[in-house]
Motif scaffolding. Sequence first.
Motif, short mmCIF file in Angstrom:
data_model
loop_
_atom_site.label_atom_id
_atom_site.label_comp_id
_atom_site.label_asym_id
_atom_site.label_seq_id
_atom_site.Cartn_x
_atom_site.Cartn_y
_atom_site.Cartn_z
N SER A 34 65.90 -1.13 66.08
CA SER A 34 66.16 0.39 66.07
C SER A 34 66.36 1.06 64.83
N GLU A 132 72.73 1.71 69.69
CA GLU A 132 72.63 0.71 70.35
C GLU A 132 73.23 1.02 71.91
N LYS A 136 71.39 1.03 75.21
CA LYS A 136 71.77 0.26 76.45
C LYS A 136 72.19 0.77 77.77
#
Length: 208
Positions: A34, A132, A136
């Motif tokens: 990322s 993140e 997710k």
Amino acid sequence: MPKEVFETSSLTLMEKVCFSLIDSLDGDEGCFASNAYLQNVLDLEKRQLQNILSKLIERGLVLRQYTEVGRRIMRTVQSNALRDALQCTPPMQSIAPPPCNPLHPYITEDNKDDNKRIKGLVEWPDYPFESEEFHKAWHSWVDYRKEIKKKLTHSTVERVFVEMKKWGESKAIISIDTSIKNGWQGLFEPARTESGKTLTKSDHQNGF
């Protein structure tokens, strides 16, 4: 670091380091790092990294793609395409000739096995948030929509991301979690669902 990248004068030292990091993480399925991870490793500000990635992509040194679940992957070119990309000087003004077409080994006729493997890749809009936690949550939403056979389209995702930017990251994540938990087909701003109002069929149809 590839010799061609090391010796070129068209890239700054940090751009070369960033390319080498992505190249080292580019495995069989590509580099899934990322922006937040790259920023941390390279000790860069968000805007600095975005500018570097944009230049590497524009020069044809890095290819950005998205999987069916909306996860970004990056791939680096190999030696023959690398030389072509580095020899190609991008225009400084609009009147200059356009940059050379990037030659990427993963999309040439010589790599038919790889071509079959990446046919499922689609071009999603850029994520509104780079954490993140959001990634997710978004992947969970894409998986959920596939389970209920309500496939997302590029235009729908584009509209969703625009709205999510208005809501903010925390509300966007809450919206995803709430819709999955309640079996809803769309995403709604949390303020609408926390009011205690029962969502109608029309609400579900107007959600994202």
